[in-house]
Design a protein around this motif. Structure first.
Motif, mmCIF file in Angstrom:
data_model
loop_
_atom_site.group_PDB
_atom_site.id
_atom_site.type_symbol
_atom_site.label_atom_id
_atom_site.label_comp_id
_atom_site.label_asym_id
_atom_site.label_seq_id
_atom_site.Cartn_x
_atom_site.Cartn_y
_atom_site.Cartn_z
ATOM 1 N N ILE A 182 -64.207 14.689 22.594
ATOM 2 C CA ILE A 182 -64.054 15.957 21.888
ATOM 3 C C ILE A 182 -65.111 16.903 22.448
ATOM 4 N N PHE A 183 -64.666 18.000 23.044
ATOM 5 C CA PHE A 183 -65.569 19.009 23.591
ATOM 6 C C PHE A 183 -65.616 20.165 22.591
ATOM 7 N N LEU A 184 -66.799 20.467 22.080
ATOM 8 C CA LEU A 184 -66.947 21.412 20.980
ATOM 9 C C LEU A 184 -67.203 22.835 21.463
ATOM 10 N N ALA A 185 -66.687 23.804 20.697
ATOM 11 C CA ALA A 185 -66.916 25.225 20.975
ATOM 12 C C ALA A 185 -67.501 25.885 19.738
ATOM 13 N N GLN A 186 -68.715 26.441 19.889
ATOM 14 C CA GLN A 186 -69.347 27.176 18.801
ATOM 15 C C GLN A 186 -69.153 28.672 18.954
ATOM 16 N N THR A 187 -68.660 29.100 20.126
ATOM 17 C CA THR A 187 -68.426 30.532 20.376
ATOM 18 C C THR A 187 -67.025 30.727 20.936
ATOM 19 N N GLN A 188 -66.543 31.954 20.839
ATOM 20 C CA GLN A 188 -65.231 32.273 21.408
ATOM 21 C C GLN A 188 -65.239 32.129 22.932
ATOM 22 N N LEU A 217 -68.979 14.315 12.106
ATOM 23 C CA LEU A 217 -69.434 15.575 12.696
ATOM 24 C C LEU A 217 -69.452 16.699 11.670
ATOM 25 N N ASN A 218 -70.495 17.517 11.741
ATOM 26 C CA ASN A 218 -70.572 18.728 10.939
ATOM 27 C C ASN A 218 -69.844 19.827 11.718
ATOM 28 N N VAL A 219 -68.779 20.358 11.182
ATOM 29 C CA VAL A 219 -67.943 21.312 11.914
ATOM 30 C C VAL A 219 -68.056 22.739 11.390
ATOM 31 N N HIS A 220 -69.009 23.010 10.507
ATOM 32 C CA HIS A 220 -69.074 24.314 9.833
ATOM 33 C C HIS A 220 -69.242 25.494 10.791
ATOM 34 N N ASP A 221 -69.884 25.291 11.953
ATOM 35 C CA ASP A 221 -70.121 26.405 12.874
ATOM 36 C C ASP A 221 -69.208 26.393 14.101
#
Length: 177
Positions: free
Chosen positions: A36-42, A77-81
């Protein structure tokens, strides 16, 4: 996004000749984990969408998922952001020792070619690795590798900027020019 036909051939050939060999020779240490590759920004999400498109073209199953789906896939995982993520369900890990053994095994299958090369250039047998450098990954703005003859040095060929696809491209880079 433009995907070069040869990049697809290189990737498929590399997987067929290298990755499959590792799977068969290191079954005990080959573990399909998914990624899983996470994105915190657009901006990061846009980058993951481009990578996702590229992987789908070469036949690697993956998808862009919502933060809610990330929480389902990995409840710890914390996904809030997060604004999204890319899920690669068939991603796997293999030990570096197994990769080295698989490469050695593949090299031994090429022994007649190597013997011929050493007869032609015997000094190669005395060479040693003086320094091993581990560098950051190379990425190009358009996510395409740079492969071919240098425009400024005749007879000098390069294969760079493989955007984390070095292992999958490596096996086929010499086959398809």
């Amino acid at each position: 996004m433009k995907i070069d036909f040869y990049e697809i051939l290189i990737s498929k050939y590399g997987f067929a000749t290298f990755s499959v060999h590792i799977i068969h020779t290191s079954r005990k240490r080959y573990t399909r984990t998914g990624s899983i590759f996470l994105a915190q920004t657009q901006d990061r999400l846009i980058s993951l969408k481009r990578i996702n498109s590229r992987l789908n073209v070469v036949g690697i199953p993956c998808e862009i998922v919502s933060p809610k789906k990330v929480a389902e896939l990995h409840p710890l995982l914390n996904v809030h952001d997060l604004v999204g993520a890319m899920h690669v369900p068939e991603d796997a890990v293999v030990s570096s020792a197994d990769v080295a053994l698989a490469l050695a095994s593949a090299a031994s299958q090429s022994e007649p070619l190597l013997s011929s090369l050493l007869r032609r250039m015997p000094q190669l047998e005395t060479l040693e690795i003086v320094k091993l450098v581990n560098c950051p990954e190379t990425f190009t703005p358009d996510m395409r590798c740079i492969m071919g003859e240098s425009p400024s040095v005749r007879g000098y060929f390069v294969l760079v900027g493989m955007n984390s696809a070095g292992l999958s491209f490596g096996g086929g880079a010499g086959k398809y020019k």
